[in-house]
Scaffold this motif. Structure first.
Motif, PDB file in Angstrom:
ATOM      1  N   THR A 241      33.495  57.215 -15.607  1.00  0.00           N
ATOM      2  CA  THR A 241      32.291  56.994 -16.385  1.00  0.00           C
ATOM      3  C   THR A 241      31.060  57.602 -15.723  1.00  0.00           C
ATOM      4  O   THR A 241      29.963  57.455 -16.213  1.00  0.00           O
ATOM      5  CB  THR A 241      32.050  55.482 -16.605  1.00  0.00           C
ATOM      6  N   ASP A 242      31.230  58.258 -14.587  1.00  0.00           N
ATOM      7  CA  ASP A 242      30.132  59.019 -14.009  1.00  0.00           C
ATOM      8  C   ASP A 242      30.700  60.284 -13.366  1.00  0.00           C
ATOM      9  O   ASP A 242      31.830  60.306 -12.908  1.00  0.00           O
ATOM     10  CB  ASP A 242      29.356  58.196 -12.990  1.00  0.00           C
ATOM     11  N   PHE A 243      29.873  61.340 -13.369  1.00  0.00           N
ATOM     12  CA  PHE A 243      30.331  62.644 -12.902  1.00  0.00           C
ATOM     13  C   PHE A 243      29.256  63.246 -12.002  1.00  0.00           C
ATOM     14  O   PHE A 243      28.070  63.242 -12.359  1.00  0.00           O
ATOM     15  CB  PHE A 243      30.612  63.562 -14.092  1.00  0.00           C
ATOM     16  N   PRO A 244      29.648  63.785 -10.856  1.00  0.00           N
ATOM     17  CA  PRO A 244      28.656  64.289  -9.904  1.00  0.00           C
ATOM     18  C   PRO A 244      27.961  65.566 -10.358  1.00  0.00           C
ATOM     19  O   PRO A 244      26.908  65.914  -9.837  1.00  0.00           O
ATOM     20  CB  PRO A 244      29.480  64.533  -8.633  1.00  0.00           C
ATOM     21  N   SER A 245      28.582  66.288 -11.328  1.00  0.00           N
ATOM     22  CA  SER A 245      27.987  67.555 -11.775  1.00  0.00           C
ATOM     23  C   SER A 245      28.393  67.821 -13.220  1.00  0.00           C
ATOM     24  O   SER A 245      29.311  67.188 -13.756  1.00  0.00           O
ATOM     25  CB  SER A 245      28.475  68.719 -10.896  1.00  0.00           C
ATOM     26  N   TRP A 246      27.688  68.775 -13.812  1.00  0.00           N
ATOM     27  CA  TRP A 246      28.025  69.160 -15.182  1.00  0.00           C
ATOM     28  C   TRP A 246      29.409  69.789 -15.240  1.00  0.00           C
ATOM     29  O   TRP A 246      30.165  69.564 -16.187  1.00  0.00           O
ATOM     30  CB  TRP A 246      26.975  70.128 -15.723  1.00  0.00           C
TER      31      TRP A 246
ATOM     32  N   ARG B  55      29.609  60.242 -41.303  1.00  0.00           N
ATOM     33  CA  ARG B  55      30.436  59.338 -42.101  1.00  0.00           C
ATOM     34  C   ARG B  55      31.298  58.459 -41.192  1.00  0.00           C
ATOM     35  O   ARG B  55      31.411  57.250 -41.403  1.00  0.00           O
ATOM     36  CB  ARG B  55      31.318  60.153 -43.053  1.00  0.00           C
ATOM     37  N   ALA B  56      31.896  59.073 -40.154  1.00  0.00           N
ATOM     38  CA  ALA B  56      32.721  58.303 -39.218  1.00  0.00           C
ATOM     39  C   ALA B  56      31.869  57.308 -38.437  1.00  0.00           C
ATOM     40  O   ALA B  56      32.301  56.184 -38.147  1.00  0.00           O
ATOM     41  CB  ALA B  56      33.440  59.250 -38.259  1.00  0.00           C
ATOM     42  N   GLN B  57      30.666  57.704 -38.127  1.00  0.00           N
ATOM     43  CA  GLN B  57      29.737  56.822 -37.408  1.00  0.00           C
ATOM     44  C   GLN B  57      29.382  55.609 -38.278  1.00  0.00           C
ATOM     45  O   GLN B  57      29.412  54.468 -37.805  1.00  0.00           O
ATOM     46  CB  GLN B  57      28.484  57.621 -37.052  1.00  0.00           C
ATOM     47  N   ASP B  58      29.090  55.873 -39.546  1.00  0.00           N
ATOM     48  CA  ASP B  58      28.740  54.785 -40.468  1.00  0.00           C
ATOM     49  C   ASP B  58      29.912  53.837 -40.686  1.00  0.00           C
ATOM     50  O   ASP B  58      29.717  52.634 -40.911  1.00  0.00           O
ATOM     51  CB  ASP B  58      28.288  55.357 -41.813  1.00  0.00           C
ATOM     52  N   ASP B  59      31.142  54.376 -40.633  1.00  0.00           N
ATOM     53  CA  ASP B  59      32.343  53.562 -40.857  1.00  0.00           C
ATOM     54  C   ASP B  59      32.873  52.922 -39.579  1.00  0.00           C
ATOM     55  O   ASP B  59      33.984  52.384 -39.568  1.00  0.00           O
ATOM     56  CB  ASP B  59      33.445  54.419 -41.496  1.00  0.00           C
ATOM     57  N   SER B  60      32.106  53.025 -38.495  1.00  0.00           N
ATOM     58  CA  SER B  60      32.475  52.416 -37.204  1.00  0.00           C
ATOM     59  C   SER B  60      33.815  52.935 -36.671  1.00  0.00           C
ATOM     60  O   SER B  60      34.603  52.176 -36.095  1.00  0.00           O
ATOM     61  CB  SER B  60      32.528  50.880 -37.339  1.00  0.00           C
ATOM     62  N   LYS B  61      34.054  54.223 -36.846  1.00  0.00           N
ATOM     63  CA  LYS B  61      35.291  54.822 -36.342  1.00  0.00           C
ATOM     64  C   LYS B  61      35.075  55.539 -35.007  1.00  0.00           C
ATOM     65  O   LYS B  61      36.001  56.131 -34.455  1.00  0.00           O
ATOM     66  CB  LYS B  61      35.864  55.787 -37.383  1.00  0.00           C
ATOM     67  N   LEU B  62      33.844  55.472 -34.514  1.00  0.00           N
ATOM     68  CA  LEU B  62      33.491  56.075 -33.230  1.00  0.00           C
ATOM     69  C   LEU B  62      32.839  55.028 -32.336  1.00  0.00           C
ATOM     70  O   LEU B  62      32.205  54.088 -32.824  1.00  0.00           O
ATOM     71  CB  LEU B  62      32.518  57.243 -33.432  1.00  0.00           C
ATOM     72  N   THR B  63      32.984  55.195 -31.043  1.00  0.00           N
ATOM     73  CA  THR B  63      32.352  54.313 -30.068  1.00  0.00           C
ATOM     74  C   THR B  63      31.340  55.108 -29.247  1.00  0.00           C
ATOM     75  O   THR B  63      31.667  56.187 -28.733  1.00  0.00           O
ATOM     76  CB  THR B  63      33.398  53.700 -29.117  1.00  0.00           C
ATOM     77  N   GLU B  64      30.139  54.603 -29.143  1.00  0.00           N
ATOM     78  CA  GLU B  64      29.110  55.242 -28.319  1.00  0.00           C
ATOM     79  C   GLU B  64      29.318  54.870 -26.853  1.00  0.00           C
ATOM     80  O   GLU B  64      29.516  53.697 -26.524  1.00  0.00           O
ATOM     81  CB  GLU B  64      27.730  54.797 -28.770  1.00  0.00           C
ATOM     82  N   VAL B  65      29.329  55.884 -25.978  1.00  0.00           N
ATOM     83  CA  VAL B  65      29.528  55.654 -24.548  1.00  0.00           C
ATOM     84  C   VAL B  65      28.418  56.373 -23.779  1.00  0.00           C
ATOM     85  O   VAL B  65      28.121  57.537 -24.044  1.00  0.00           O
ATOM     86  CB  VAL B  65      30.912  56.162 -24.085  1.00  0.00           C
ATOM     87  N   LEU B  66      27.825  55.673 -22.836  1.00  0.00           N
ATOM     88  CA  LEU B  66      26.805  56.272 -21.968  1.00  0.00           C
ATOM     89  C   LEU B  66      27.435  56.655 -20.635  1.00  0.00           C
ATOM     90  O   LEU B  66      28.125  55.844 -20.004  1.00  0.00           O
ATOM     91  CB  LEU B  66      25.657  55.295 -21.747  1.00  0.00           C
ATOM     92  N   LEU B  67      27.194  57.885 -20.215  1.00  0.00           N
ATOM     93  CA  LEU B  67      27.734  58.391 -18.962  1.00  0.00           C
ATOM     94  C   LEU B  67      26.591  58.805 -18.044  1.00  0.00           C
ATOM     95  O   LEU B  67      25.464  59.046 -18.487  1.00  0.00           O
ATOM     96  CB  LEU B  67      28.613  59.622 -19.221  1.00  0.00           C
ATOM     97  N   LEU B  68      26.935  58.934 -16.793  1.00  0.00           N
ATOM     98  CA  LEU B  68      26.003  59.468 -15.817  1.00  0.00           C
ATOM     99  C   LEU B  68      26.546  60.821 -15.364  1.00  0.00           C
ATOM    100  O   LEU B  68      27.605  60.897 -14.740  1.00  0.00           O
ATOM    101  CB  LEU B  68      25.862  58.512 -14.626  1.00  0.00           C
ATOM    102  N   VAL B  69      25.840  61.902 -15.717  1.00  0.00           N
ATOM    103  CA  VAL B  69      26.261  63.250 -15.352  1.00  0.00           C
ATOM    104  C   VAL B  69      25.174  63.863 -14.490  1.00  0.00           C
ATOM    105  O   VAL B  69      24.047  64.069 -14.947  1.00  0.00           O
ATOM    106  CB  VAL B  69      26.508  64.124 -16.600  1.00  0.00           C
ATOM    107  N   ASN B  70      25.530  64.132 -13.234  1.00  0.00           N
ATOM    108  CA  ASN B  70      24.560  64.675 -12.289  1.00  0.00           C
ATOM    109  C   ASN B  70      23.306  63.797 -12.234  1.00  0.00           C
ATOM    110  O   ASN B  70      22.179  64.287 -12.232  1.00  0.00           O
ATOM    111  CB  ASN B  70      24.186  66.120 -12.679  1.00  0.00           C
ATOM    112  N   GLU B  71      23.559  62.475 -12.234  1.00  0.00           N
ATOM    113  CA  GLU B  71      22.520  61.455 -12.145  1.00  0.00           C
ATOM    114  C   GLU B  71      21.601  61.421 -13.359  1.00  0.00           C
ATOM    115  O   GLU B  71      20.512  60.841 -13.317  1.00  0.00           O
ATOM    116  CB  GLU B  71      21.693  61.630 -10.863  1.00  0.00           C
TER     117      GLU B  71
END
Length: 536
Positions: free
Chosen positions: A464-469, A490-506
């Motif tokens: 869930t975190d990455f030191p570089s791009w 459409r997929a977003q509205d139908d809740s077929k996707l999950t939002e995930v926050l990552l840390l990339v290069n801080e």
């Protein structure tokens, strides 16, 4: 310019041409431009068996380069295959397979390394394969590239099975003086297929009589114009518990595409036909028109422009070395007109993607598809007949539309303006466009990620975190799938996707992950499945 039927040996001929350019001192390396990432991958894997020091570069080549380096350099560190990829990006390998987008992008000089890339291209010989694949938007970009290469005296070979005569007029806009298209007439008049018009069809059940032949064991290739239609055929065979049915379209992850291509080759590739074991049903979309070396004597295809059908038909009775010793087999091609029922219960033509949708009027065929529908009458077809029809389909150079002109002018301006000084707005490493210019005229796309699990935030699952791009890209590319923005919303509205926050290069990055129900390695991405409580 070279025109020869599919399966006639254009690749080998191009390699001989390139060898001559290099041995006579006109070039010191080979660059081979393909129309898509999928075709570039396929050619790279094929040519590495014939050529040493072959590189590949396009916007998602990371995964393939890593996999190939691991095979050739067991235990190689990440730096080793990353360096190989960097060499290919700069066209520094003896032979490099890439896409036309990357070469045009280098012409923009919107990154510092573009200057090195174009320097190496200036010392190469260039093969532009499947040159007729592109629409006018991309063709005009290609003309700008050819104009620069002509000034630098770079040898260029353009080739395809169905290059129309009007293409000479187009490419001569670069300042060239192409007087003829070189043809291979040796096998052009032989009857290659019998075309049957099978009427209109919305569902797989509408063509059940043809599908039943595949169900009973006859090798069958199906071409569907959309992913949805392809998945509909898949469902039909699954309902009947059929074996050896393979679905192949653009909405798979890169590792799954590779596995599918290997399975297709095992079922319907050259060795299967030579050893007497061809079997199965291949269900393909447009990405299977050029890149998959398979064959069957029976084909079902949605209506498409004549030049695209010629490419599809190149998979009919393709191989000469057959277990049954038959020669010059005439394949059977059943052509259907896709249709779709409106909310009002009215059945209409469904020409996507060879048309456009107008609110209140529905789908409208493109002029090219309308003409192809008239051209493609039932009967016998040879390679020469397809060439004649394609020449009639594109009799003259099309007028340049305003948006095409403006985009071409933006490429020319970038090439001149940025030649000595980098622009203030620079591009990222794998970009195919700049802020003023596009390599292709496609609808806005959004990337989603499949085959991943972010439930384990204690690092026992995916990172869930990455030191570089670069580290993020290494993780992301084997999981990434591009979809149209309207499908994403459409997929977003139908809740077929999950939002995930990552840390990339801080720095925080937001990505969207496909819920497990809507992706698998056999069907790809399927948002048409109903939501489930298990998704929550």
């Amino acid at each position: 310019m070279l025109r020869a039927p599919t399966g006639a040996g254009k690749t080998d001929a191009a390699l001989l041409w390139a060898q001559r350019q290099i041995t006579t001192g006109r070039a010191d390396r080979l660059v081979w431009a393909m129309p898509t990432r999928f075709t570039a991958n396929a050619l790279y894997l094929a040519t590495t068996e014939q050529l040493s020091n072959t590189g590949i570069y396009h916007s998602s080549a990371w995964h393939l380069a890593q996999k190939r380096a691991a095979e050739q350099l067991p235990g190689a560190a990440r730096a080793a295959w990353r360096q190989e990829l960097d060499y290919a990006r700069l066209l520094e390998t003896a032979a490099t397979v890439t896409t036309i987008d990357q070469l045009c992008m280098a012409l923009t000089a919107s990154r510092e390394d573009h200057h090195a890339t174009f320097w190496n291209l200036a010392h190469a010989c260039l093969v532009i394969d499947e040159a007729d694949f592109y629409d006018d938007f991309t063709q005009r970009n290609l003309v700008v590239l050819l104009r620069a290469l002509r000034i630098l005296r770079v040898p260029v070979l353009l080739m395809s099975a169905t290059l129309p005569e009007s293409a000479r007029e187009l490419y001569n806009l670069s300042g060239s003086a192409i007087s003829k298209i070189w043809d291979d007439p040796s096998d052009s008049t032989r009857t290659r297929l019998h075309l049957h018009r099978a009427g209109r069809a919305e569902f797989a059940a509408d063509v059940a009589a043809i599908l039943e032949r595949g169900l009973k064991g006859e090798p069958l290739i199906i071409y569907a114009n959309t992913v949805g239609r392809a998945q509909g055929y898949w469902d039909w065979f699954q309902e009947r518990k059929a074996d050896n049915v393979v679905l192949y379209h653009s909405r798979f992850t890169e590792p799954d595409k590779e596995q599918i291509e290997q399975k297709l080759l095992a079922l319907l590739g050259p060795k299967a036909w030579e050893q007497g074991k061809p079997c199965g049903v291949a269900i393909l979309t447009q990405i299977g028109e050029l890149s998959v070396n398979i064959s069957a004597d029976l084909m079902l295809s949605d209506l498409c422009p004549t030049d695209r059908l010629a490419q599809r038909a190149g998979r009919l009775s393709r191989f000469k070395n057959r277990f049954d010793k038959q020669q010059d087999v005439v394949g059977e091609l059943y052509l259907i007109e896709p249709e779709k029922t409106t909310k009002d219960g009215v059945k209409n033509h469904y020409p996507a993607p060879y048309g456009h949708y107008r609110q209140g009027k529905g789908w409208i065929m493109s002029a090219v598809l309308e003409e192809a529908n008239k051209q493609l009458v039932a009967g016998e077809y040879s390679a020469q007949k397809f060439v004649t029809l394609v020449n009639a389909l594109y009799p003259k150079l099309a007028d340049e539309a305003t948006e095409v002109h403006n985009n071409r002018a933006a490429l020319e301006d970038a090439a001149i303006t940025n030649w000595l000084l980098l622009p203030q707005a620079q591009t990222e490493l794998d970009d195919d466009d700049t802020h003023t210019w596009k390599s292709r005229d496609i609808s806005p796309q959004k990337v989603v990620y499949a085959n991943t699990d972010f439930s384990a935030l204690d690092m026992e699952g995916d990172r869930t975190d990455f030191p570089s791009w670069f580290a993020f890209q290494e993780w992301a590319l084997p999981r990434a799938i591009s979809i149209a923005v309207y499908d994403f919303k459409r997929a977003q509205d139908d809740s077929k996707l999950t939002e995930v926050l990552l840390l990339v290069n801080e720095e925080r990055e937001k990505i969207w992950v496909v819920k497990p129900r809507y992706y698998d390695a056999q069907q790809g991405l399927r948002f048409d499945k109903a939501p489930s409580d298990e998704d929550e």
